[in-house]
Design an enzyme around this catalytic site. Sequence first.
Site, PDB file in Angstrom:
ATOM      1  N   SER A 206      40.340  37.047  36.594  1.00  0.00           N
ATOM      2  CA  SER A 206      41.614  37.754  36.748  1.00  0.00           C
ATOM      3  C   SER A 206      41.883  38.032  38.218  1.00  0.00           C
ATOM      4  O   SER A 206      40.949  38.239  39.003  1.00  0.00           O
ATOM      5  CB  SER A 206      41.570  39.089  36.004  1.00  0.00           C
ATOM      6  OG  SER A 206      40.678  39.976  36.642  1.00  0.00           O
ATOM      7  N   ASP A 207      43.155  38.034  38.583  1.00  0.00           N
ATOM      8  CA  ASP A 207      43.496  38.616  39.875  1.00  0.00           C
ATOM      9  C   ASP A 207      43.086  40.089  39.791  1.00  0.00           C
ATOM     10  O   ASP A 207      42.888  40.631  38.697  1.00  0.00           O
ATOM     11  CB  ASP A 207      44.994  38.454  40.179  1.00  0.00           C
ATOM     12  CG  ASP A 207      45.298  38.592  41.671  1.00  0.00           C
ATOM     13  OD1 ASP A 207      44.439  39.104  42.425  1.00  0.00           O
ATOM     14  OD2 ASP A 207      46.404  38.189  42.091  1.00  0.00           O
ATOM     15  N   TRP A 208      42.940  40.710  40.937  1.00  0.00           N
ATOM     16  CA  TRP A 208      42.364  42.060  40.998  1.00  0.00           C
ATOM     17  C   TRP A 208      43.283  43.072  40.301  1.00  0.00           C
ATOM     18  O   TRP A 208      44.291  43.496  40.847  1.00  0.00           O
ATOM     19  CB  TRP A 208      42.093  42.410  42.457  1.00  0.00           C
ATOM     20  CG  TRP A 208      40.731  41.992  42.950  1.00  0.00           C
ATOM     21  CD1 TRP A 208      39.873  42.778  43.666  1.00  0.00           C
ATOM     22  CD2 TRP A 208      40.050  40.749  42.759  1.00  0.00           C
ATOM     23  NE1 TRP A 208      38.697  42.087  43.912  1.00  0.00           N
ATOM     24  CE2 TRP A 208      38.770  40.852  43.372  1.00  0.00           C
ATOM     25  CE3 TRP A 208      40.347  39.550  42.093  1.00  0.00           C
ATOM     26  CZ2 TRP A 208      37.832  39.821  43.361  1.00  0.00           C
ATOM     27  CZ3 TRP A 208      39.419  38.518  42.091  1.00  0.00           C
ATOM     28  CH2 TRP A 208      38.183  38.662  42.712  1.00  0.00           C
ATOM     29  N   GLY A 209      42.922  43.401  39.071  1.00  0.00           N
ATOM     30  CA  GLY A 209      43.743  44.328  38.301  1.00  0.00           C
ATOM     31  C   GLY A 209      44.813  43.645  37.471  1.00  0.00           C
ATOM     32  O   GLY A 209      45.730  44.298  36.987  1.00  0.00           O
ATOM     33  N   ALA A 210      44.700  42.349  37.263  1.00  0.00           N
ATOM     34  CA  ALA A 210      45.718  41.632  36.486  1.00  0.00           C
ATOM     35  C   ALA A 210      45.417  41.657  34.988  1.00  0.00           C
ATOM     36  O   ALA A 210      46.052  40.942  34.217  1.00  0.00           O
ATOM     37  CB  ALA A 210      45.846  40.190  36.980  1.00  0.00           C
TER      38      ALA A 210
END
Length: 742
Positions: free
Chosen positions: A271-275
């Site tokens: 995941s993108d950071w916090g996605a």
Amino acid sequence: MLPHILARLGAISLLAVAVGGFEPNPAYPNVLRDTSAAEFTPLSWNQAYALANATVAQLTLDEKIGLVTGVGQFTSRCVGNVSPVARLGIPGLCLNDGPAGVRPTKGVTGFPPGIAAAATFSRRLMRARGVALAEEFRGKGINVLLGPAMDLMRNPKAGRGWESFGPDPYLNGEAAFETVTGIQSVGVMACAKHFIANNQEHWRYGLIAEVDDRTLHEMYYYPFLRSIEANVSSVMCSYNQFNGTSACHNAGLIGPNGLLRKDGFQGFVVSDWGATHDSAADNANAGLDMEQPGNYIVIGGGTFNSVLGIGSLKSDVNSGTVPPERLSQMVARILASWYRLGQQSGYPAVNYDAQHSDGSGPLNLNVSVRSDAHTALAREIAAASAVLLKNSAGAPGLPLTASAIKNVAIVGKDALLPNLNCGDSNQCDDGTMTIGWGSGSNSLQFTVPPSTALNQTFVAAGSVVTTSLSNDVTAGAKAAKGKDVAIVLVNAMSGELGFYQFVNGNEGDRNDLELWFNGTGLVQEVAAVCSNTIVVVHSVGPVHMPWTTHPNITAIIYAGAPGEQTGPGLVDVLLGTVNPSGRLPFSIADNETSYGTTIVTDPGFPIGFPTIQYTEKLLLDYRYMDAHAITPRFEYGFGLSYTTFHTRRLRSPPQAVRSCRGHGDSQLYLGYPSSAGEPPKVLRGFEEVPLAAGASAQVSMTVEQREMSIWDTPSQSWVRPPGMFLVYVGASSRDIRLTGSF
Ligand SMILES: *[C@@H]1O[C@H](CO)[C@@H](O)[C@H](O)[C@H]1NC(C)=O
Ligand SMILES: *[C@@H]1O[C@H](CO)[C@@H](O)[C@H](O)[C@H]1NC(C)=O
Ligand SMILES: *[C@@H]1O[C@H](CO)[C@@H](O)[C@H](O)[C@H]1NC(C)=O
Ligand SMILES: *[C@@H]1O[C@H](CO)[C@@H](O)[C@H](O)[C@H]1NC(C)=O
Ligand SMILES: *[C@@H]1O[C@H](CO)[C@@H](O)[C@H](O)[C@H]1NC(C)=O
Ligand SMILES: *[C@@H]1O[C@H](CO)[C@@H](O)[C@H](O)[C@H]1NC(C)=O
Ligand SMILES: *[C@@H]1O[C@H](CO)[C@@H](O)[C@H](O)[C@H]1NC(C)=O
Ligand SMILES: *[C@@H]1O[C@H](CO)[C@@H](O)[C@H](O)[C@H]1NC(C)=O
């Protein structure tokens, strides 16, 4: 994998001739690989999975959860980590930004970003950049380089457009392939990002991108497909929603029958950071293999380790909501990628601490991974990405002969050394612009600004140097008045939304296409008083340049975003040590309306995230302008050089021209049969042709079957439409020198 059939188009042969001569620049040693870098042969995916499966069989449930879950936004030593399994020799894998160099830390090279690599139109430099980047990541002990970015520049103001390779899918695809191949050739895992339709900063955490199936395949997905073909280790799913579902929870994208896996992707999805906006079970079951960074505090973020309380992967596996085999598969994909590149033996340990970007603290061992070869490569790309937009015939023009210049003015704050400690990602623009801001930026510990490089050059040549290193138009004009040459430097910047927002009033995406700090006024005031004004533009994308036809502006260099060796690279081009070979990786039009897309800044009603329909379909940039008969100021692929290159069939007689050694380049565009519904011309080939003065070379380019196909939604396959194709070979998307058909 997709069928990948080679279909020769018959030899598209062309002859480039140059006469006259300078020698190559000795500053660029022919070194593409740091000899200290590890040499290894990657395993096949099968071999790697056999090792991974054997290891997975030995792991406990907690160990498996630890390998797929970020350790925490403020507790990781790298930008992201997972937990180690020390008893089996598995380290806490280290994932780190970014696509243009290691950040945030010290002792690294500030490489030119993706858009500069794109402007070289050189596969050689794209790959060499990937190798050099990865040598520094490896040297810092990083397992996964979070790049390359390959999001198309759907709109010229898109904040992170400079991280990728411009608006054209083919150039993005080839650059992605070369970059991934370069990175992984030194045993570092690459991460193709951001999957998918991550094309603006406003509302990026949840905007809903609606892209039809054909557009998706031919445009936004295409660079990811090329990354899969380069055996990329990982893909990062983006923050936004795609067709109404978050990318990291979207089985159509990342699931077993989704886009990536259907095309043979064998690595892991992170995941993108916090996605991770949905529950742990939703994400894991949809196809997400690793969640980062753990406990990320952002609206709607649910994580595998359940900081926000939306389920937890461990209890989901215990309850059977997530099948245990699925968790094993997630782990196997991560470990197989790790084994495939040989990272289980002899890989350097992490020697820095991203939580202390200034190099302080006991975990920062302050290892420098810079090298002379990397500096030389950064300088070579800075010069090779500079696009010569204007060079007046008859005027003194370029290249400059420094010893013949009695007095010179250097004007503009864009010549200055910027604050090198501006946050951890260059979110200032208080000096020369070498790269945009945000997580795709780099740690600029060393920069040679234009003011220093130009001053040294002219002082050494005996010229009197006058400077006005601000954008004060009155002072700039005073410095320039009556000088033999005035060099005026101006810029525009953009970057990532988030912790970096609002630089000079711009929230990630640019507000408009104007030069910043009244660059246009500065250029105009200088040109009014100096009849030999040379303009240097540093920018992350297209800018409005209403002054290009001003008679006193004798030359314009669009130097883009050149990275830390900006000054030396610029001097190389100004003096002709390097013959300009950069080409615009986007069109420069006067008005955003010429691009046919917008940045959506309105959240929609009621408060929420906007839906963005990609109604322009295949028509971005030159494709849109060609289709709508819009003439840009400078078209896609445009760039002059100090040589006149003749592109001709073999029997044409050579002509004597003003010239020097250089890189001729040839761009190949295809015109589909009209029934195909394609844009008038699409880029399908480019080749760098190094030529000594007076020499000529024959170039052949191969267009593969898929590259003369369209994505056919009913059959879900690439289909070559029947009918006649036109082949255009030229020096830009509009400067066509040869045409053929088949
Ligand atoms: C990708 O890996 C496979 C082996 O798993 C190999 O056959 C293929 O050549 C690789 N592709 C590239 C472009 O290196
Ligand atoms: C690894 O394990 C998976 C899941 O059991 C299996 O499908 C795959 O064939 C195995 N691969 C190898 C190379 O053993
Ligand atoms: C996304 O939605 C559009 C409109 O419903 C549809 O045409 C398209 O096929 C969808 N794309 C994918 C990849 O599911
Ligand atoms: C690394 O450099 C920083 C900043 O100069 C310093 O504070 C720190 O003590 C150094 N660390 C080591 C291990 O030398
Ligand atoms: C230019 O170089 C001279 C001589 O080294 C120095 O005195 C002057 O400060 C320099 N100016 C700039 C703008 O770097
Ligand atoms: C920019 O500079 C021009 C030329 O001096 C001037 O006319 C204009 O007012 C300036 N614009 C701004 C916004 O400062
Ligand atoms: C060009 O520069 C000269 C000064 O050298 C000035 O007199 C002239 O007005 C300028 N031309 C224009 C169009 O501004
Ligand atoms: C761009 O074009 C639009 C539509 O023609 C026009 O309204 C607008 O003023 C133009 N903008 C600029 C900066 O010229």
